[in-house]
Each structure stands twice: as C-alpha cells, then as structure tokens.
Design a protein around this motif. Sequence first.
Motif, PDB file in Angstrom:
ATOM      1  N   PRO A  17       0.825  -1.209   0.000  1.00 47.81           N
ATOM      2  CA  PRO A  17       0.000   0.000   0.000  1.00 47.81           C
ATOM      3  C   PRO A  17       0.846   1.240   0.000  1.00 47.81           C
ATOM      4  CG  PRO A  17      -0.735  -1.599   1.670  1.00 47.81           C
ATOM      5  CD  PRO A  17       0.594  -2.058   1.159  1.00 47.81           C
ATOM      6  N   ALA A  18       0.261   2.361  -0.443  1.00 48.68           N
ATOM      7  CA  ALA A  18       0.978   3.630  -0.491  1.00 48.68           C
ATOM      8  C   ALA A  18       1.360   4.054   0.908  1.00 48.68           C
ATOM      9  CB  ALA A  18       0.109   4.702  -1.148  1.00 48.68           C
ATOM     10  N   ALA A  19       2.336   4.984   0.955  1.00 48.20           N
ATOM     11  CA  ALA A  19       2.857   5.410   2.242  1.00 48.20           C
ATOM     12  C   ALA A  19       1.764   6.069   3.058  1.00 48.20           C
ATOM     13  CB  ALA A  19       4.004   6.392   2.029  1.00 48.20           C
ATOM     14  N   GLY A  20       1.869   5.897   4.372  1.00 44.57           N
ATOM     15  CA  GLY A  20       0.889   6.524   5.250  1.00 44.57           C
ATOM     16  C   GLY A  20       0.466   5.567   6.334  1.00 44.57           C
ATOM     17  N   PRO A  21      -0.127   6.052   7.401  1.00 46.41           N
ATOM     18  CA  PRO A  21      -0.557   5.196   8.503  1.00 46.41           C
ATOM     19  C   PRO A  21      -1.681   4.282   8.067  1.00 46.41           C
ATOM     20  CG  PRO A  21      -1.400   7.414   8.786  1.00 46.41           C
ATOM     21  CD  PRO A  21      -0.440   7.473   7.635  1.00 46.41           C
ATOM     22  N   GLN A  22      -1.669   3.055   8.563  1.00 47.31           N
ATOM     23  CA  GLN A  22      -2.681   2.087   8.198  1.00 47.31           C
ATOM     24  C   GLN A  22      -3.371   1.593   9.456  1.00 47.31           C
ATOM     25  OE1 GLN A  22      -1.414  -1.016   5.651  1.00 47.31           O
ATOM     26  NE2 GLN A  22      -0.046   0.267   4.467  1.00 47.31           N
ATOM     27  N   ALA A  23      -4.687   1.439   9.371  1.00 50.89           N
ATOM     28  CA  ALA A  23      -5.439   0.929  10.498  1.00 50.89           C
ATOM     29  C   ALA A  23      -5.275  -0.579  10.574  1.00 50.89           C
ATOM     30  CB  ALA A  23      -6.921   1.300  10.354  1.00 50.89           C
ATOM     31  N   ALA A  24      -5.239  -1.106  11.788  1.00 51.17           N
ATOM     32  CA  ALA A  24      -5.141  -2.546  11.956  1.00 51.17           C
ATOM     33  C   ALA A  24      -6.425  -3.187  11.481  1.00 51.17           C
ATOM     34  CB  ALA A  24      -4.892  -2.876  13.422  1.00 51.17           C
ATOM     35  N   PRO A  25      -6.335  -4.231  10.624  1.00 53.36           N
ATOM     36  CA  PRO A  25      -7.544  -4.847  10.103  1.00 53.36           C
ATOM     37  C   PRO A  25      -8.328  -5.560  11.188  1.00 53.36           C
ATOM     38  CG  PRO A  25      -5.624  -6.159   9.533  1.00 53.36           C
ATOM     39  CD  PRO A  25      -5.114  -4.913  10.146  1.00 53.36           C
ATOM     40  N   THR A 195       7.641  10.467  -3.857  1.00 53.71           N
ATOM     41  CA  THR A 195       8.871  10.854  -3.170  1.00 53.71           C
ATOM     42  C   THR A 195       9.111  10.013  -1.918  1.00 53.71           C
ATOM     43  OG1 THR A 195       7.624  12.611  -2.057  1.00 53.71           O
ATOM     44  CG2 THR A 195       8.885  13.216  -4.018  1.00 53.71           C
ATOM     45  N   SER A 196       8.051   9.510  -1.311  1.00 56.96           N
ATOM     46  CA  SER A 196       8.222   8.616  -0.165  1.00 56.96           C
ATOM     47  C   SER A 196       8.417   7.167  -0.609  1.00 56.96           C
ATOM     48  CB  SER A 196       7.018   8.720   0.782  1.00 56.96           C
ATOM     49  OG  SER A 196       5.827   8.342   0.127  1.00 56.96           O
ATOM     50  N   LEU A 197       7.772   6.791  -1.700  1.00 58.83           N
ATOM     51  CA  LEU A 197       7.904   5.413  -2.179  1.00 58.83           C
ATOM     52  C   LEU A 197       9.317   5.110  -2.671  1.00 58.83           C
ATOM     53  CD1 LEU A 197       4.554   4.956  -4.158  1.00 58.83           C
ATOM     54  CD2 LEU A 197       5.081   4.230  -1.828  1.00 58.83           C
ATOM     55  N   ARG A 198      10.031   6.107  -3.176  1.00 60.75           N
ATOM     56  CA  ARG A 198      11.363   5.845  -3.719  1.00 60.75           C
ATOM     57  C   ARG A 198      12.364   5.467  -2.637  1.00 60.75           C
ATOM     58  NH1 ARG A 198      12.851  12.120  -5.368  1.00 60.75           N
ATOM     59  NH2 ARG A 198      13.063  12.934  -3.229  1.00 60.75           N
ATOM     60  N   GLU A 199      12.005   5.679  -1.375  1.00 55.81           N
ATOM     61  CA  GLU A 199      12.899   5.319  -0.272  1.00 55.81           C
ATOM     62  C   GLU A 199      12.592   3.936   0.290  1.00 55.81           C
ATOM     63  OE1 GLU A 199      15.344   7.254   0.315  1.00 55.81           O
ATOM     64  OE2 GLU A 199      14.627   8.898  -0.961  1.00 55.81           O
ATOM     65  N   HIS A 212      16.712  -1.726 -14.354  1.00 59.85           N
ATOM     66  CA  HIS A 212      16.649  -0.463 -15.094  1.00 59.85           C
ATOM     67  C   HIS A 212      15.686   0.504 -14.403  1.00 59.85           C
ATOM     68  CE1 HIS A 212      15.865   2.348 -18.425  1.00 59.85           C
ATOM     69  NE2 HIS A 212      17.037   1.933 -18.910  1.00 59.85           N
ATOM     70  N   PRO A 213      16.026   1.805 -14.357  1.00 62.22           N
ATOM     71  CA  PRO A 213      15.144   2.779 -13.685  1.00 62.22           C
ATOM     72  C   PRO A 213      13.714   2.782 -14.204  1.00 62.22           C
ATOM     73  CG  PRO A 213      17.286   3.759 -14.101  1.00 62.22           C
ATOM     74  CD  PRO A 213      17.294   2.424 -14.767  1.00 62.22           C
ATOM     75  N   LEU A 214      13.544   2.659 -15.515  1.00 61.35           N
ATOM     76  CA  LEU A 214      12.185   2.648 -16.066  1.00 61.35           C
ATOM     77  C   LEU A 214      11.397   1.456 -15.543  1.00 61.35           C
ATOM     78  CD1 LEU A 214      10.065   3.837 -17.948  1.00 61.35           C
ATOM     79  CD2 LEU A 214      11.069   2.507 -19.820  1.00 61.35           C
ATOM     80  N   ARG A 215      12.057   0.322 -15.434  1.00 59.28           N
ATOM     81  CA  ARG A 215      11.383  -0.871 -14.908  1.00 59.28           C
ATOM     82  C   ARG A 215      11.019  -0.683 -13.430  1.00 59.28           C
ATOM     83  NH1 ARG A 215      10.907  -6.106 -16.610  1.00 59.28           N
ATOM     84  NH2 ARG A 215      10.719  -7.714 -14.997  1.00 59.28           N
ATOM     85  N   ILE A 216      11.897  -0.025 -12.676  1.00 58.22           N
ATOM     86  CA  ILE A 216      11.591   0.237 -11.268  1.00 58.22           C
ATOM     87  C   ILE A 216      10.359   1.131 -11.143  1.00 58.22           C
ATOM     88  CG2 ILE A 216      12.443   1.360  -9.178  1.00 58.22           C
ATOM     89  CD1 ILE A 216      15.245   0.485  -9.930  1.00 58.22           C
ATOM     90  N   VAL A 217      10.307   2.172 -11.980  1.00 61.19           N
ATOM     91  CA  VAL A 217       9.169   3.090 -11.936  1.00 61.19           C
ATOM     92  C   VAL A 217       7.870   2.373 -12.300  1.00 61.19           C
ATOM     93  CG1 VAL A 217       8.142   5.121 -13.029  1.00 61.19           C
ATOM     94  CG2 VAL A 217      10.552   5.150 -12.364  1.00 61.19           C
ATOM     95  N   VAL A 218       7.914   1.596 -13.392  1.00 62.64           N
ATOM     96  CA  VAL A 218       6.695   0.968 -13.906  1.00 62.64           C
ATOM     97  C   VAL A 218       6.247  -0.206 -13.036  1.00 62.64           C
ATOM     98  CG1 VAL A 218       5.718  -0.286 -15.868  1.00 62.64           C
ATOM     99  CG2 VAL A 218       7.147   1.727 -16.257  1.00 62.64           C
ATOM    100  N   ARG A 219       7.204  -0.962 -12.527  1.00 60.22           N
ATOM    101  CA  ARG A 219       6.840  -2.203 -11.842  1.00 60.22           C
ATOM    102  C   ARG A 219       6.796  -2.083 -10.326  1.00 60.22           C
ATOM    103  NH1 ARG A 219       9.398  -8.217 -13.121  1.00 60.22           N
ATOM    104  NH2 ARG A 219       8.013  -9.369 -11.722  1.00 60.22           N
ATOM    105  N   HIS A 220       7.546  -1.168  -9.746  1.00 58.34           N
ATOM    106  CA  HIS A 220       7.655  -1.133  -8.293  1.00 58.34           C
ATOM    107  C   HIS A 220       7.136   0.145  -7.651  1.00 58.34           C
ATOM    108  CE1 HIS A 220       9.907  -4.840  -8.466  1.00 58.34           C
ATOM    109  NE2 HIS A 220      10.742  -4.301  -9.339  1.00 58.34           N
ATOM    110  N   ILE A 221       6.975   1.221  -8.411  1.00 57.03           N
ATOM    111  CA  ILE A 221       6.454   2.455  -7.827  1.00 57.03           C
ATOM    112  C   ILE A 221       5.016   2.702  -8.249  1.00 57.03           C
ATOM    113  CG2 ILE A 221       6.707   4.964  -7.746  1.00 57.03           C
ATOM    114  CD1 ILE A 221       9.675   4.668  -7.872  1.00 57.03           C
ATOM    115  N   ILE A 222       4.753   2.665  -9.544  1.00 55.59           N
ATOM    116  CA  ILE A 222       3.394   2.944 -10.028  1.00 55.59           C
ATOM    117  C   ILE A 222       2.357   1.968  -9.466  1.00 55.59           C
ATOM    118  CG2 ILE A 222       1.950   2.976 -12.097  1.00 55.59           C
ATOM    119  CD1 ILE A 222       4.186   4.314 -13.590  1.00 55.59           C
ATOM    120  N   PRO A 223       2.644   0.640  -9.363  1.00 57.11           N
ATOM    121  CA  PRO A 223       1.628  -0.241  -8.768  1.00 57.11           C
ATOM    122  C   PRO A 223       1.216   0.156  -7.357  1.00 57.11           C
ATOM    123  CG  PRO A 223       3.259  -1.551  -9.923  1.00 57.11           C
ATOM    124  CD  PRO A 223       3.773  -0.140  -9.910  1.00 57.11           C
TER     125      PRO A 223
END
Length: 317
Positions: A17-25, A195-199, A212-223
Amino acid sequence: MRPDVTPDAVLATGPGPAAGPQAAPAPEDRYLGRGRLYLRRFLRNRLAVTGSLIFVLLVLFSALGGLFTPYAHSDADFAALTQPPSAEHWFGTNQGGNDIYAATVHGLQRSLVIAVSVSLLTVVVAAVVGAGAAYLGGRVEKATLATIHFLLIVPSFLILALVSHRLAGDWRALILVLTLFGWMSTARVVWSVSTSLRERDYVRAAEYMGVHPLRIVVRHIIPNLGSLLIVNLTLGVVSTVLSETALSFLGFGVQTPDVSLGTLLADGAGTITSAPWLFAFPAGLTVLLTVSMTFVGDGLRDALDPTSTTGAAGGRR
C-alpha cells in the motif's frame, strides 16, 4: 544477501500500500483477500453502487439505444420540424427535423468515448511523468516540476478553445488536446506520493540488483499508486465531460455533422421556453453521467483507503 534468498523473493516483498498510517484490520478482514475486502467496502456504499448502476445503464443506452429507432442522428424528417416528443420521435425533433433521441444516443456515446479516453491517457501520462520525476530526482525532477507548475498557470481553457477550433472540431484531435492540458495536476500529486515510495526497501533492493530505472518506476512504484490512480481515473471522467461539454457548448468542441452532449445543449439553450425537450434530455443525461461517476469515485476512494473501516465488522455503514 543470504544465498538462499533469491532476487525475486526480495522484490516480491516490495509493492504494498501507499505510504501513510494504516489501520489494523479487523479479525474478520484477515480472512478476506484484498480484492474481496475492497469489493465489500464498495458494495456497502449505497451511493457508489447506485452510481455504478446508473453509469452501466448509460453505457448500455449509448451502445444499444440506436437499435430502437429507425433514425440516425443526421437523418432529417422534414414533415416533423421542432415537434415535441411523440410515438414516432420519442424525444421530439429539432428545427432541422433531426430525431433528438437518435442524436442524444450518439451524443452520449461520443462524450463517453472522449471522457474515458482522455481520463485514461491523462492518468497514464501523469503516473509515468510524476513517478519518474520523483524516482530520478535531481535536474530531471526540477525540470519536470518547473514544467508542471508553468502549465498549471497557463490559461489552458483558452488554448484548448483556440486549438480545437483550428482542428475543425475533430473529436480525435479533441482527445489529444484535452490530454495534453489535463495531466499536470494528477502528475503533481503522483510526484508528491512517489517521493516517499522511492525510499522503500524494495526499490533499494531493485537498484542494488541493477534493475533499469524505467522498470523500477513501472513495476515497483506505479503499482503502489493504484488506489490514487483509480480514483483519479474515475473522477477524471467527470472533469473531462464538463470540459468537453463547455467547449462544445461554446462552439469550440465537437462540430457538426457530429454531435456530443455539449453540442446538443448548445442547440437547445436558445429554445428552453419554446422547445424545452431540445435541452432537457441532453441536460438530464449529462447530470446523470457526472453525478454517477462522482458517486463511484467517492466510493472507490473510501474502499481503497487503507485506513477505512468500511466493510469491517462493526465498521461504519
């Protein structure tokens, strides 16, 4: 790295999930898959479900409505000029004898194609540009943000009107123009979240393994921006419908012999008192389309929010 840990195993732990606090399920939610949990949350939102049903009905009407009339939107019945709704012409006719029902079906279809295409294209462009700028950083990030901020202060509506008028109202060109001036706000939001996901550790692991940077962006950040992009895609349909309708209403959008909801509203605006059916039916469909997609967008935002308790046992209803 331990020898028994493969690169795929490392990367598999990445996207979440995107960065940020998450509630316990809730305990019951732990037994639900993510997709089923999102669906359950969405279905508990009555307005979102109602909006979805209305939108589906509008799509079916635009796709199949033409089968129930012998007239095309460009056909003219010179024996029935500016006639009110009747058994032969369900929505009446205009000054040229065109069947308003057929024109409304075609206009809704054209507006839907433009709105969905523009919304999809703008989200794709915004995701790639915003996430790419955040990941690459440095001069690329500064140049991208400067471009976005400049385009945001440019009077885009005037440019859209001038360019679309020069292109003679071709709806395909209108899609291109609306896309070129519609991605900046979403890209700015995508950049901010990225900017938080890249860390994240999975991004660092991918860099360590030479991905490759493009693969990181497409496969690991955008999802990881999926929920944000889905909501923007839905609400983008609303804003595109309003932009297209405004341009066509002012004569800068879709041009005759083609029609859209905007052109129908423009044609009927001058005869609201003498021939109200010319304005009422296109206006009603425009309102239904924008309101339904707004409800769907709000429902998706609640369903995909990781802190939401909708759908959990004892959660808000």
